[in-house]
Design an enzyme around this catalytic site. Sequence first.
Site, mmCIF file in Angstrom:
data_model
loop_
_atom_site.group_PDB
_atom_site.id
_atom_site.type_symbol
_atom_site.label_atom_id
_atom_site.label_comp_id
_atom_site.label_asym_id
_atom_site.label_seq_id
_atom_site.Cartn_x
_atom_site.Cartn_y
_atom_site.Cartn_z
ATOM 1 C CB ILE A 125 44.538 -4.049 -7.225
ATOM 2 C CG1 ILE A 125 43.521 -3.234 -7.642
ATOM 3 C CG2 ILE A 125 43.965 -5.608 -7.662
ATOM 4 C CD1 ILE A 125 42.095 -2.961 -7.106
ATOM 5 C CE LYS B 205 48.694 -10.053 -20.187
ATOM 6 N NZ LYS B 205 48.062 -10.708 -18.884
ATOM 7 C CB CYS C 82 52.991 -14.149 -9.908
ATOM 8 S SG CYS C 82 51.841 -12.564 -9.905
ATOM 9 N NE ARG D 184 48.467 -16.447 -10.417
ATOM 10 C CZ ARG D 184 47.045 -16.122 -10.283
ATOM 11 N NH1 ARG D 184 46.626 -15.246 -11.223
ATOM 12 N NH2 ARG D 184 46.645 -16.604 -9.052
ATOM 13 N NE ARG E 244 53.303 -14.572 -18.491
ATOM 14 C CZ ARG E 244 53.027 -14.847 -17.195
ATOM 15 N NH1 ARG E 244 53.648 -15.096 -16.199
ATOM 16 N NH2 ARG E 244 51.367 -15.309 -17.200
ATOM 17 N NE ARG F 219 47.390 -12.132 -9.298
ATOM 18 C CZ ARG F 219 47.716 -11.929 -10.394
ATOM 19 N NH1 ARG F 219 49.007 -12.156 -10.607
ATOM 20 N NH2 ARG F 219 46.661 -11.990 -11.439
ATOM 21 N N PRO F 220 45.665 -15.385 -4.431
ATOM 22 C CG PRO F 220 44.201 -14.593 -2.555
ATOM 23 C CD PRO F 220 45.469 -14.346 -3.516
ATOM 24 C CB ILE F 221 42.026 -19.518 -6.708
ATOM 25 C CG1 ILE F 221 42.286 -20.783 -5.958
ATOM 26 C CG2 ILE F 221 43.177 -19.049 -7.814
ATOM 27 C CD1 ILE F 221 42.286 -21.771 -6.757
ATOM 28 C CG ASP F 222 39.719 -16.589 -1.398
ATOM 29 O OD1 ASP F 222 40.646 -16.041 -2.222
ATOM 30 O OD2 ASP F 222 39.311 -15.715 -0.538
ATOM 31 C CG LEU F 223 37.122 -13.792 -3.632
ATOM 32 C CD1 LEU F 223 37.450 -12.400 -4.203
ATOM 33 C CD2 LEU F 223 36.120 -14.066 -2.562
HETATM 34 C C1 EPZ Z 1 43.093 -9.913 -13.705
HETATM 35 O O1 EPZ Z 1 43.940 -10.698 -12.662
HETATM 36 C C2 EPZ Z 1 44.167 -9.737 -14.719
HETATM 37 N N1 EPZ Z 1 44.885 -10.847 -15.239
HETATM 38 C C3 EPZ Z 1 45.374 -8.860 -14.000
HETATM 39 O O2 EPZ Z 1 46.484 -8.541 -15.103
HETATM 40 C C4 EPZ Z 1 44.865 -7.531 -13.388
HETATM 41 O O3 EPZ Z 1 45.935 -6.804 -12.546
HETATM 42 C C5 EPZ Z 1 43.588 -7.972 -12.482
HETATM 43 O O4 EPZ Z 1 42.734 -8.933 -13.056
HETATM 44 C C6 EPZ Z 1 43.178 -6.775 -11.863
HETATM 45 O O5 EPZ Z 1 42.490 -6.181 -12.843
HETATM 46 C C7 EPZ Z 1 43.965 -11.334 -16.431
HETATM 47 O O6 EPZ Z 1 42.826 -11.139 -16.716
HETATM 48 C C8 EPZ Z 1 44.690 -12.513 -16.825
HETATM 49 P P1 EPZ Z 1 41.549 -10.219 -9.328
HETATM 50 P P2 EPZ Z 1 43.005 -11.438 -11.496
HETATM 51 O O7 EPZ Z 1 41.009 -11.469 -9.202
HETATM 52 O O8 EPZ Z 1 41.660 -12.207 -12.149
HETATM 53 C C9 EPZ Z 1 42.291 -10.855 -4.615
HETATM 54 C C10 EPZ Z 1 48.208 -8.116 -15.938
HETATM 55 O O9 EPZ Z 1 49.289 -7.606 -15.824
HETATM 56 N N2 EPZ Z 1 41.425 -12.077 -4.942
HETATM 57 O O10 EPZ Z 1 40.583 -9.164 -9.877
HETATM 58 O O11 EPZ Z 1 44.087 -12.625 -11.022
HETATM 59 C C11 EPZ Z 1 43.717 -10.721 -5.504
HETATM 60 O O12 EPZ Z 1 44.519 -11.020 -4.659
HETATM 61 C C12 EPZ Z 1 47.747 -9.127 -14.920
HETATM 62 O O13 EPZ Z 1 47.664 -8.251 -17.246
HETATM 63 C C13 EPZ Z 1 41.293 -12.798 -3.848
HETATM 64 O O14 EPZ Z 1 41.386 -12.473 -2.751
HETATM 65 O O15 EPZ Z 1 42.727 -10.479 -10.415
HETATM 66 C C14 EPZ Z 1 43.716 -9.203 -5.707
HETATM 67 O O16 EPZ Z 1 44.227 -8.482 -4.624
HETATM 68 C C15 EPZ Z 1 48.214 -8.916 -13.785
HETATM 69 N N3 EPZ Z 1 40.590 -14.017 -4.007
HETATM 70 C C16 EPZ Z 1 42.459 -8.614 -6.021
HETATM 71 O O17 EPZ Z 1 41.484 -9.702 -5.663
HETATM 72 C C17 EPZ Z 1 40.482 -14.478 -5.439
HETATM 73 O O18 EPZ Z 1 39.914 -15.713 -5.332
HETATM 74 C C18 EPZ Z 1 42.018 -8.487 -7.669
HETATM 75 O O19 EPZ Z 1 42.346 -9.900 -8.225
HETATM 76 C C19 EPZ Z 1 41.093 -13.660 -6.351
HETATM 77 C C20 EPZ Z 1 41.437 -12.577 -6.278
#
Ligand code: EPZ
Length: 427
Positions: free
Chosen positions: A335, A22, A123, A99, A405, A128-132
């Site tokens: 995480i 997925k 969620c 998302r 999902r 789940r911020p998107i600042d990065l």
């Molecule tokens: C991906 O989410 C996966 N989803 C998640 O799987 C997975 O848990 C996660 O990576 C970690 O491996 C998809 O690939 C669709 P991150 P993503 O950005 O990209 C923080 C599942 O169950 N962060 O690696 O959203 C964030 O809050 C789902 O299949 C920021 O601070 O995860 C978290 O603490 C759940 N700012 C950490 O980084 C940002 O702009 C890791 O998030 C982005 C993230």
Amino acid sequence: MDKIVIEGGKRLSGTIPVSGAKNAALTLLPCALLTEEPLTLRNLPRLADIDGFQHLMNQFGISTAIAGSRPEDFGRVMTLQATRITSTVAPYDLVRKMRASILVLGPMLARMGEATVSLPGGCAIGNRPIDLHLKVLEALGAQIEMAAGYVKAVAPDGGLPGGRFSFPVVSVGATENALMTAVLCNGTSHLHNAAREPEIVDLCNLLVAMGGQIEGIGTSDLTIHGVPRLHGATYMVMPDRIEAGSYACAAAITGGDVMLKGARIEDMEATVQALRDAGVLVEERPGGLYVAAEGKLRPVTLSTAPFPGFATDMQAQLMALLCKAEGSSVLTETIFENRYMHVPELNRMGARIETKGRTAIVHGVDKMHGAEVMATDLRASMSLVIAGLAAEGETRVHRLYHLDRGYERLEEKLALLGAQIERIGGD
Ligand code: EPZ
């Protein structure tokens, strides 16, 4: 809403196919935006999130065609073609349901010079911020504006120059957005402390197959030489390492065994190590992974971490397995800030789990009992199914849309292994 009813206590045994990943599919699909030529993805899992993404792509004027899959097949082939983009906006009503839609921001910006995406919001597992995502796109030369719950990214006249960015926190999604943008920048870009998950490698492999130039694939230091255009490709989605790990836990908790066809051990070394530490046999065999319970389960202590560490997406499923271990396990979720929604439901099934902040202490119990339980998020739902398979009596898992999902035809795969499980509609 559908629910799943499980009569626990059946020993699982047999062979099941591992579906396409997925979390790879959701970043491969938006790559169709990066070329006017057709992109064909094979081994796409039949999941609600994939259907949602297909609908989102159609929203942009992208044609999508599903080929050659019989109802009994696992997986599908989809050909997408973005000959003309008729909209650069990902609307709220679609983004709020999924998302991962944020992953169109980068490729749409790279293709069209602008992109507008509704803010995805949080969620169950965190905000789940998107600042990065936004910071790395700015580093590549984009201008970012926020208004009315939407984020808009705009490229300068003459296109994005590319640039350098060091991630303060490893982010899978932000790395993916950065890669899908940098491939079409005018210059060379450098990403440091980038995510190294197998799904990122799958994305890099597809981008290279489309004509992209990327160095350092599989490492946390990526160099991307922008090219003027990309061409179409046909690509096989990698197998789902989280699905494979989930079914490994399901077989093990019942004292059974399972051959996971298509699983790749190199994608899931940390999960394999955790299972072996828990006393479960895991063997690499031709065509996949063989997993078998071998007597009593042992407690495990670990923390989740970015790849190659233990995947946060496997934490809930391993916790369910460890509910039956002889002794106390200590799991730390590093995480996400709220990824223990499965704990109260597991405790209602007779587990003895205490949480203190990011740490959960799982005291093993001899037996668990079935119960009516509520799914809250994708992986929490699977942990309740895993516990239900080993519990005495009947477990009813409500709000199945969470499970749908991320797990392709879950009850069929578990029934193939001998589980007494059925899906019933209505609530
Ligand atoms: C991906 O989410 C996966 N989803 C998640 O799987 C997975 O848990 C996660 O990576 C970690 O491996 C998809 O690939 C669709 P991150 P993503 O950005 O990209 C923080 C599942 O169950 N962060 O690696 O959203 C964030 O809050 C789902 O299949 C920021 O601070 O995860 C978290 O603490 C759940 N700012 C950490 O980084 C940002 O702009 C890791 O998030 C982005 C993230």
